[in-house]
Motif scaffolding. Structure first.
Motif, mmCIF file in Angstrom:
data_model
loop_
_atom_site.group_PDB
_atom_site.id
_atom_site.type_symbol
_atom_site.label_atom_id
_atom_site.label_comp_id
_atom_site.label_asym_id
_atom_site.label_seq_id
_atom_site.Cartn_x
_atom_site.Cartn_y
_atom_site.Cartn_z
ATOM 1 N N TRP A 52 0.861 -1.179 0.000
ATOM 2 C CA TRP A 52 0.000 0.000 0.000
ATOM 3 C C TRP A 52 0.901 1.234 0.000
ATOM 4 O O TRP A 52 1.837 1.334 0.809
ATOM 5 C CB TRP A 52 -0.914 0.040 1.224
ATOM 6 N N TYR A 53 0.595 2.149 -0.944
ATOM 7 C CA TYR A 53 1.274 3.428 -1.013
ATOM 8 C C TYR A 53 0.251 4.528 -0.716
ATOM 9 O O TYR A 53 -0.938 4.382 -1.011
ATOM 10 C CB TYR A 53 1.850 3.667 -2.406
ATOM 11 N N VAL A 54 0.745 5.663 -0.198
ATOM 12 C CA VAL A 54 -0.099 6.817 0.049
ATOM 13 C C VAL A 54 0.481 8.031 -0.688
ATOM 14 O O VAL A 54 1.705 8.199 -0.751
ATOM 15 C CB VAL A 54 -0.244 7.107 1.567
ATOM 16 N N GLN A 55 -0.422 8.826 -1.272
ATOM 17 C CA GLN A 55 -0.004 10.035 -2.000
ATOM 18 C C GLN A 55 -0.759 11.228 -1.442
ATOM 19 O O GLN A 55 -1.972 11.336 -1.612
ATOM 20 C CB GLN A 55 -0.267 9.880 -3.495
ATOM 21 N N TYR A 56 -0.039 12.149 -0.807
ATOM 22 C CA TYR A 56 -0.629 13.393 -0.328
ATOM 23 C C TYR A 56 -0.653 14.402 -1.463
ATOM 24 O O TYR A 56 0.137 14.304 -2.416
ATOM 25 C CB TYR A 56 0.150 13.915 0.875
ATOM 26 N N PRO A 57 -1.540 15.384 -1.409
ATOM 27 C CA PRO A 57 -1.704 16.330 -2.520
ATOM 28 C C PRO A 57 -0.388 16.949 -2.964
ATOM 29 O O PRO A 57 0.383 17.461 -2.149
ATOM 30 C CB PRO A 57 -2.657 17.377 -1.936
ATOM 31 N N GLY A 58 -0.135 16.895 -4.282
ATOM 32 C CA GLY A 58 1.049 17.527 -4.850
ATOM 33 C C GLY A 58 2.347 16.816 -4.589
ATOM 34 O O GLY A 58 3.420 17.360 -4.874
ATOM 35 N N GLU A 59 2.290 15.605 -4.053
ATOM 36 C CA GLU A 59 3.509 14.880 -3.725
ATOM 37 C C GLU A 59 3.593 13.544 -4.455
ATOM 38 O O GLU A 59 2.645 13.109 -5.107
ATOM 39 C CB GLU A 59 3.577 14.625 -2.217
ATOM 40 N N GLY A 60 4.742 12.898 -4.333
ATOM 41 C CA GLY A 60 4.900 11.554 -4.861
ATOM 42 C C GLY A 60 4.298 10.527 -3.923
ATOM 43 O O GLY A 60 3.687 10.867 -2.911
ATOM 44 N N LEU A 61 4.475 9.260 -4.268
ATOM 45 C CA LEU A 61 3.934 8.177 -3.450
ATOM 46 C C LEU A 61 4.920 7.802 -2.358
ATOM 47 O O LEU A 61 6.137 7.826 -2.562
ATOM 48 C CB LEU A 61 3.659 6.938 -4.315
ATOM 49 N N GLN A 62 4.362 7.433 -1.204
ATOM 50 C CA GLN A 62 5.191 6.936 -0.108
ATOM 51 C C GLN A 62 4.748 5.522 0.232
ATOM 52 O O GLN A 62 3.546 5.257 0.304
ATOM 53 C CB GLN A 62 5.027 7.810 1.142
ATOM 54 N N LEU A 63 5.692 4.639 0.444
ATOM 55 C CA LEU A 63 5.353 3.287 0.861
ATOM 56 C C LEU A 63 4.749 3.329 2.254
ATOM 57 O O LEU A 63 5.359 3.837 3.200
ATOM 58 C CB LEU A 63 6.595 2.399 0.857
ATOM 59 N N GLY A 117 -8.283 1.962 12.465
ATOM 60 C CA GLY A 117 -9.340 1.996 13.464
ATOM 61 C C GLY A 117 -9.944 3.373 13.689
ATOM 62 O O GLY A 117 -11.129 3.491 14.004
ATOM 63 N N SER A 118 -9.158 4.432 13.526
ATOM 64 C CA SER A 118 -9.635 5.770 13.825
ATOM 65 C C SER A 118 -8.881 6.757 12.938
ATOM 66 O O SER A 118 -7.716 7.067 13.195
ATOM 67 C CB SER A 118 -9.400 6.089 15.307
ATOM 68 N N VAL A 119 -9.547 7.231 11.895
ATOM 69 C CA VAL A 119 -8.859 8.100 10.941
ATOM 70 C C VAL A 119 -8.806 9.542 11.453
ATOM 71 O O VAL A 119 -9.645 9.978 12.237
ATOM 72 C CB VAL A 119 -9.521 8.064 9.548
ATOM 73 N N GLN A 120 -7.816 10.257 10.940
ATOM 74 C CA GLN A 120 -7.636 11.669 11.260
ATOM 75 C C GLN A 120 -7.733 12.488 9.973
ATOM 76 O O GLN A 120 -7.550 11.952 8.866
ATOM 77 C CB GLN A 120 -6.272 11.896 11.910
ATOM 78 N N VAL A 121 -7.960 13.779 10.126
ATOM 79 C CA VAL A 121 -8.021 14.667 8.956
ATOM 80 C C VAL A 121 -6.730 14.560 8.151
ATOM 81 O O VAL A 121 -6.748 14.580 6.912
ATOM 82 C CB VAL A 121 -8.281 16.116 9.387
ATOM 83 N N SER A 122 -5.618 14.390 8.833
ATOM 84 C CA SER A 122 -4.309 14.305 8.166
ATOM 85 C C SER A 122 -4.137 13.033 7.334
ATOM 86 O O SER A 122 -3.164 12.924 6.571
ATOM 87 C CB SER A 122 -3.187 14.390 9.200
ATOM 88 N N ASP A 123 -5.039 12.087 7.458
ATOM 89 C CA ASP A 123 -4.993 10.870 6.635
ATOM 90 C C ASP A 123 -5.606 11.077 5.253
ATOM 91 O O ASP A 123 -5.537 10.175 4.406
ATOM 92 C CB ASP A 123 -5.736 9.722 7.327
ATOM 93 N N SER A 124 -6.185 12.225 5.018
ATOM 94 C CA SER A 124 -6.786 12.524 3.715
ATOM 95 C C SER A 124 -5.705 12.478 2.642
ATOM 96 O O SER A 124 -4.707 13.210 2.710
ATOM 97 C CB SER A 124 -7.440 13.903 3.733
ATOM 98 N N ALA A 125 -5.883 11.615 1.662
ATOM 99 C CA ALA A 125 -4.863 11.360 0.644
ATOM 100 C C ALA A 125 -5.442 10.365 -0.358
ATOM 101 O O ALA A 125 -6.586 9.926 -0.225
ATOM 102 C CB ALA A 125 -3.599 10.787 1.275
ATOM 103 N N ARG A 134 -9.328 7.735 -3.272
ATOM 104 C CA ARG A 134 -9.178 8.994 -2.539
ATOM 105 C C ARG A 134 -9.949 8.914 -1.228
ATOM 106 O O ARG A 134 -11.124 8.547 -1.207
ATOM 107 C CB ARG A 134 -9.689 10.169 -3.362
ATOM 108 N N LEU A 135 -9.296 9.250 -0.138
ATOM 109 C CA LEU A 135 -9.912 9.306 1.189
ATOM 110 C C LEU A 135 -10.021 10.763 1.610
ATOM 111 O O LEU A 135 -9.029 11.504 1.575
ATOM 112 C CB LEU A 135 -9.064 8.533 2.198
ATOM 113 N N GLN A 136 -11.216 11.156 2.014
ATOM 114 C CA GLN A 136 -11.440 12.501 2.546
ATOM 115 C C GLN A 136 -11.984 12.356 3.963
ATOM 116 O O GLN A 136 -13.006 11.716 4.164
ATOM 117 C CB GLN A 136 -12.423 13.270 1.667
ATOM 118 N N VAL A 137 -11.276 12.946 4.913
ATOM 119 C CA VAL A 137 -11.690 12.883 6.316
ATOM 120 C C VAL A 137 -12.055 14.290 6.769
ATOM 121 O O VAL A 137 -11.251 15.215 6.639
ATOM 122 C CB VAL A 137 -10.583 12.307 7.210
#
Lengths: 113, 113
Positions: free
Chosen positions: A35-46, A78-86, A108-111
């Protein structure tokens, strides 16, 4: 050929809600899963990985278990945060060609607070 | 800190023009990759290089060219033959071709004027 299928987004949740993002795969042999995550305007992070059946990858509160019987690698928190939006990407590395990485289309996840 | 530097972050191309995207890594990784990302799609592999002075076509190499003269550098040229170049371009690396996972740069967004 090998492929990865992810649930379509966006997934919209309130803060502290439980998250599941589904990922299933088709592969010959025994791929490694990521699983990779991509925050707005950035590359992917493992975010996390699993290399064999029944392995559980975990990082930053996220978990995913490699289920060979259901060919799945669902991402959970278990408990998402606003900062998990990506945008979250599921990917597999073919067992017979470990240099080939196949990505899903991303979810896309929006919290919201 | 080690990482991948992509420049510029934003790039504009006129019709009929070639442009070159820079990718530099200080991770001492052997293998480097270029991916294209379009909205709602997963990442698609353009070119990759497992060793200096050698590179292979990925799934969508037409209209692109690369070079690998140094271990640290893997520039991508988008030629005028690429008819739909508007996309987000991501450079990645991995310690060895069989590692499976990728370390990504922050990307370059290319637009057509």
């Amino acid at each position: 050929g090998d492929s990865v299928t992810q649930m379509e987004g966006p997934v919209t949740l309130s803060e502290e809600a439980f998250l599941t993002i589904n990922c299933t795969y088709t592969a010959t042999g025994y791929p490694s899963l990521f699983w990779y995550v991509q925050y707005p305007g950035e590359g992917l992070q493992l975010l996390l990985k699993a290399t064999k059946a029944d392995d559980k990858g975990s990082n930053k509160g996220f978990e995913a278990t490699y289920r060979k019987e259901t060919t799945s690698f669902h991402l959970e928190k278990g408990s998402v945060q606003v900062s998990d939006s990506a945008v979250y990407f599921c990917a597999l590395s073919e067992s017979y060609n470990t240099d080939k990485l196949i990505f899903g289309t991303g979810t896309r996840l929006q919290v919201f607070p | 800190d080690g990482g991948i530097t992509q420049s510029p972050k934003y790039l504009f191309r006129k019709e009929g023009q070639n442009v070159t995207l820079s990718c530099e890594q200080n991770l001492n990784h052997d293998a480097m990759y270029w991916y294209r990302q379009d909205p709602g799609q997963g990442l698609r592999l353009i070119y990759y290089s497992q060793i200096v002075n050698d590179f292979q076509k990925g799934d969508i190499a037409e209209g692109y060219s690369v070079s690998r003269e140094k271990k640290e550098s893997f520039p991508l040229t988008v030629t005028s033959a690429q008819k739909n170049p508007t996309a987000f371009y991501l450079c990645a690396s991995t310690p060895s071709p069989g590692a499976g996972w990728r370390h990504f740069g922050d990307g370059t967004r290319l637009s057509i004027l």
